[in-house]
Design a protein around this motif. Structure first.
Motif, short mmCIF file in Angstrom:
data_model
loop_
_atom_site.label_atom_id
_atom_site.label_comp_id
_atom_site.label_asym_id
_atom_site.label_seq_id
_atom_site.Cartn_x
_atom_site.Cartn_y
_atom_site.Cartn_z
N UNK A 42 0.85 -1.21 -0.06
CA UNK A 42 -0.04 -0.21 0.08
C UNK A 42 1.02 1.28 0.03
N UNK A 43 2.00 1.44 -0.03
CA UNK A 43 3.22 2.41 -0.06
C UNK A 43 4.01 2.02 -1.24
N UNK A 44 4.57 3.63 -2.01
CA UNK A 44 5.51 3.98 -2.64
C UNK A 44 5.85 2.90 -2.06
N UNK A 45 7.17 3.01 -3.39
CA UNK A 45 8.52 2.88 -3.23
C UNK A 45 9.39 4.02 -2.56
N UNK A 46 10.70 3.18 -1.83
CA UNK A 46 11.22 4.46 -1.75
C UNK A 46 12.56 3.73 -1.74
N UNK A 47 13.50 5.22 -1.32
CA UNK A 47 15.04 4.45 -1.27
C UNK A 47 15.45 4.25 0.17
N UNK A 48 16.30 3.55 -0.46
CA UNK A 48 16.60 2.83 0.79
C UNK A 48 18.38 3.12 1.23
N UNK A 49 19.30 2.92 -0.08
CA UNK A 49 21.13 3.10 0.15
C UNK A 49 21.10 3.12 -0.85
N UNK A 50 22.06 3.14 -1.28
CA UNK A 50 23.11 3.61 -2.61
C UNK A 50 24.66 2.92 -2.60
N UNK A 51 25.14 3.38 -3.64
CA UNK A 51 26.70 3.01 -3.36
C UNK A 51 27.42 2.92 -4.72
N UNK A 52 28.19 4.44 -4.61
CA UNK A 52 28.61 4.65 -6.70
C UNK A 52 28.93 3.78 -6.86
N UNK A 53 29.67 3.65 -8.52
CA UNK A 53 30.65 2.92 -8.97
C UNK A 53 32.11 3.72 -8.14
N UNK A 54 33.02 4.76 -9.15
CA UNK A 54 34.35 4.70 -8.52
C UNK A 54 34.53 5.21 -7.74
N UNK A 55 34.16 5.40 -6.52
CA UNK A 55 35.05 5.63 -5.37
C UNK A 55 34.57 4.74 -3.79
N UNK A 56 32.79 4.12 -3.90
CA UNK A 56 32.47 3.44 -3.23
C UNK A 56 32.00 4.38 -2.22
N UNK A 57 31.43 5.63 -2.43
CA UNK A 57 30.73 6.16 -1.09
C UNK A 57 28.92 5.70 -1.62
N UNK A 58 28.77 6.04 -0.09
CA UNK A 58 27.73 5.06 0.16
C UNK A 58 26.38 6.42 1.09
N UNK A 59 25.37 6.13 0.22
CA UNK A 59 24.00 6.85 1.22
C UNK A 59 23.34 5.74 1.60
#
Length: 123
Positions: A42-59
């Motif tokens: 019953x809810x919209x899809x939401x962002x949880x986490x991401x990790x970038x390709x070149x630096x591996x920075x996490x959000x």
């Protein structure tokens, strides 16, 4: 082209832990930003986490910061989501996704998606 296969979901009690894995089939995994999203009933899809390709920075989304950790192993073409201190509010289908944009939390920027894995946290 990238094909994504998630695993590791299941049923866990409040306060427990799970580790999700997402294996990518494709030769350019290391060049993609990898994200985890979730969708509860019953809810919209939401962002949880991401990790970038070149630096591996996490959000992270504020709701999971300090409890979840995203990581990647480019040699294994796999991205992980370690989930600790789980709460009933974390119950959802979790999806991994791949984007060619360096950093984004918007689901429409992710071109490739896995089939999803169910995470259920009991109270």
């Amino acid at each position: 082209q990238v094909q994504l296969v998630e695993s590791g979901g299941g049923l866990v009690q409040t306060g427990g832990s799970l580790r999700l894995s997402c294996f990518a089939i494709g030769r350019t995994f290391s060049t993609y930003t990898m994200g985890w999203f979730r969708q509860a009933p019953g809810k919209d899809r939401e962002f949880v986490a991401a990790i970038t390709a070149p630096s591996g920075s996490a959000y992270y989304a504020d709701s999971v910061k300090g409890r979840f950790t995203i990581s990647r192993d480019n040699a294994k073409s796999t991205v992980y989501l370690q989930m600790n201190s789980l709460k009933p509010a974390d119950t959802a289908v979790y999806y991994c996704a791949a984007s060619q944009i360096i950093w984004t939390r918007m689901d429409y920027d992710y071109a490739y998606w896995g089939q999803g894995t169910q995470v259920t946290v009991s109270s």
